[in-house]
Design an enzyme around this catalytic site. Structure first.
Site, PDB file in Angstrom:
ATOM      1  N   ASN A 120       0.818  -1.237   0.000  1.00  0.00           N
ATOM      2  CA  ASN A 120       0.000   0.000   0.000  1.00  0.00           C
ATOM      3  C   ASN A 120       0.843   1.275   0.000  1.00  0.00           C
ATOM      4  OD1 ASN A 120       0.780  -0.371   2.647  1.00  0.00           O
ATOM      5  ND2 ASN A 120      -1.198   0.181   3.526  1.00  0.00           N
ATOM      6  N   GLU A 176     -10.821  -4.794   9.381  1.00  0.00           N
ATOM      7  CA  GLU A 176     -10.534  -3.729   8.415  1.00  0.00           C
ATOM      8  C   GLU A 176     -11.139  -4.048   7.053  1.00  0.00           C
ATOM      9  OE1 GLU A 176      -6.203  -1.787   8.616  1.00  0.00           O
ATOM     10  OE2 GLU A 176      -6.171  -3.938   8.393  1.00  0.00           O
ATOM     11  N   GLU A 220       4.088  -3.686  12.680  1.00  0.00           N
ATOM     12  CA  GLU A 220       3.087  -2.634  12.453  1.00  0.00           C
ATOM     13  C   GLU A 220       1.969  -3.313  11.685  1.00  0.00           C
ATOM     14  OE1 GLU A 220       0.846  -0.453  10.695  1.00  0.00           O
ATOM     15  OE2 GLU A 220       2.474   0.532   9.570  1.00  0.00           O
ATOM     16  N   LEU A 221       0.872  -3.621  12.396  1.00  0.00           N
ATOM     17  CA  LEU A 221      -0.136  -4.534  11.850  1.00  0.00           C
ATOM     18  C   LEU A 221      -1.464  -3.816  11.580  1.00  0.00           C
ATOM     19  CD1 LEU A 221       0.817  -7.483  14.249  1.00  0.00           C
ATOM     20  CD2 LEU A 221       1.730  -6.958  11.982  1.00  0.00           C
TER      21      LEU A 221
HETATM   22  C1  SIN Z   1       0.968   5.697   6.891  1.00  0.00           C
HETATM   23  O1  SIN Z   1       2.188   5.697   7.107  1.00  0.00           O
HETATM   24  O2  SIN Z   1       0.334   6.729   6.903  1.00  0.00           O
HETATM   25  C2  SIN Z   1       0.191   4.430   6.607  1.00  0.00           C
HETATM   26  C3  SIN Z   1       0.962   3.214   6.854  1.00  0.00           C
HETATM   27  C4  SIN Z   1       0.178   1.939   6.713  1.00  0.00           C
HETATM   28  O3  SIN Z   1      -0.860   1.855   6.103  1.00  0.00           O
HETATM   29  O4  SIN Z   1       0.682   0.940   7.245  1.00  0.00           O
END
Ligand code: SIN
Length: 489
Positions: A159, A388, A257-258
């Site tokens: 993403n 989500e 970071e999940l």
């Molecule tokens: C972000 O850094 O703003 C989003 C990161 C993510 O979707 O893991």
């Protein structure tokens, strides 16, 4: 293979793995496609266990030289890397949009966001201070230093094909670690382009390696290696748990970071216009495909109708299109699995009593394009309340009291981010403290920045990226007791 994209720097288009400073082909290849058109972008060399072991060996070999350099020298390389990213922003954005789908304006924003992490850690690396502790006995000194953890593996998602990489590699390299990166198989081209610019910036061979292809084989090679001392992962909670189990065999350090399930709460006393702006930004960025995107909107009774009216106008105005089409706000979803999940959540919500206000179907453009969607009358039984959606779907709940909404907001195993809008100063501080998340946006819908610690609590993981804390995960403390000294007087 040459790129179909018209890049100012055609050499940014690479399709092989980057190991020990060289581009390495594999016997097998796999296709990377443009999610907006389905068109083939590249046949990429498919790395497996052999390539990953070679990358780990390269990182191991490069480590002593890199960790010995002065923090200032490492900072100079990182700063140059950041500047090169900005200088080649248009090419990087074109590659990113082609393989990921987000609108070009957002892709350019991501290039700047990604470059900011390299610049930030170029500076933070010079502030890895130790401590001199008052000793516990005469004739001794107690000194604490910080050392790089060693070879690090990073596993990053599709993403944010650039920013999730630089957030890790900036910190790792500033700390004096070397790295093996496994970007998502869907979006390796941005990572390869980053490696080209890293080499140009002066990152020595082997300090940063990129392998993409057979994800389970790469993952197993990384997790079984006793050379790799730390893994930093951004992605799903399911995979995060698996990695943590695998890490126990070699006791690697892990940062995760999940997933999230972000609530966005609008209290009666909120500035409605500001709340709508924040709601749009935090819900529809990257077509709803970020871990910090709002998943559940909670609107208080007294302001509900006013907010919903304006929110619906804003959602209806969103333009869906290819990322390269002028004025596009919402690009395609990454793949059909993602599309099917969105469809499933919307259908389930409607079956359980949600009212469809805007959208609710695949977009006429076909493929994985989905209409920006607004649902009201959501309830906690719905799938979209529990996991989500990762798509352009805003599901709205109505609430009456602060206690009620706090319980709803915290009623999830996840705890990444939360947002609320209120002008009641007395409420703001206390409410923010009672939200079980790692990040809170108060009267703000966009919280991501290199200066603040990014990360979650509960099943959203642990470890922090960015900020002055972002280096901690890549450093080990060493304590030295120096005895036999004169006591002086
Ligand atoms: C972000 O850094 O703003 C989003 C990161 C993510 O979707 O893991």
């Amino acid at each position: 293979m040459t790129s179909l994209l018209a890049l100012t720097r055609p050499d940014l288009f690479q399709t092989q793995n980057f190991i020990a400073g060289a581009w390495v082909d594999s016997t097998a290849h796999y296709p990377v496609v443009n999610p907006a058109t389905g068109a083939l972008l590249a046949q990429v060399a498919r790395a497996g266990a052999t390539e990953t072991q070679a990358a780990i060996a390269a990182a191991q070999q490069a480590l002593p030289g890199w960790r010995r350099t002065l923090a200032k020298e490492r900072g100079t390389v990182l700063r140059r890397w950041s500047a090169l990213m900005l200088a080649h922003c248009d090419d990087l954005a074109a590659l990113l949009t082609a393989e990921q789908g987000k609108p070009l304006a957002e892709a350019r924003g991501e290039v700047a966001y990604a470059a900011s992490f390299l610049e930030w850690f170029a500076e933070e690396g010079r502030r890895v201070y130790g401590e001199v502790v008052p000793p516990h006995k005469l004739g001794a000194r107690v000194v604490v230093t910080k050392e790089p953890v060693g070879v690090v593996a990073a596993i990053t998602p599709w993403n944010f094909p650039l920013a999730m990489v630089t957030r890790k590699v900036g910190a790792a390299l500033a700390a004096g670690c070397s790295m093996v990166l496994k970007p998502s198989e869907e979006t390796p081209l941005s990572a390869f382009a980053l490696a080209v610019l890293g080499q140009e910036a002066g990152v020595p061979a082997g300090v940063f390696n990129v392998v993409s292809g057979d994800a389970p084989a790469i993952g197993d090679a990384v997790m079984q290696s006793d050379v790799v001392r730390k893994v930093s992962f951004t992605g799903s909670t399911r995979v995060g748990k698996l990695l943590m189990r695998q890490a126990s065999d070699t006791l690697k350090r892990v940062s995760l970071e999940l997933g999230g399930n972000a609530p966005f709460i609008v209290f009666d006393d909120a500035d409605v216009d500001a709340a709508v702006v924040g709601a749009m930004a935090s819900k529809f960025r990257n077509a709803g495909q970020t871990c910090v995107c709002v998943n559940r909107f909670f609107i208080q009774d007294g302001i509900y109708d006013r907010f919903m009216e304006r929110f619906a106008v804003a959602v209806r105005a969103l333009k869906v299109g290819e990322g390269t089409a002028p004025g596009s706000d919402i690009g395609p979803l990454i793949n059909t699995t993602a599309l099917q999940k969105v469809e499933r959540h919307v259908q389930d919500a409607i079956a359980l009593g949600a009212n469809l206000i805007v959208g609710g179907e695949s977009h006429a453009l076909g493929g994985t394009f989905y209409q920006p969607t607004l649902l009201t009358n959501a309830n906690v039984q719905m799938q979209l309340a529990q996991e989500e959606t990762f798509g352009p779907v805003a599901a709205c709940f109505r609430f009456k009291t602060e206690d009620e909404v706090l319980a709803l907001a915290n009623d999830t195993p996840f705890g990444l981010s939360a947002y609320f809008y209120s002008r009641d100063l007395a409420r703001v501080w206390d409410f923010a403290e009672r939200l079980q998340v790692g990040m809170v946006g108060v009267n703000e819908g966009m919280i991501s920045t290199e200066v603040a610690p990014f990360g979650g609590v509960k099943e959203s993981g642990f470890g922090r990226e960015g900020s002055s804390h972002g280096l901690d995960d890549y450093l080990s403390l060493k304590y030295m007791l120096v005895g036999g000294l004169r006591t002086g007087g």
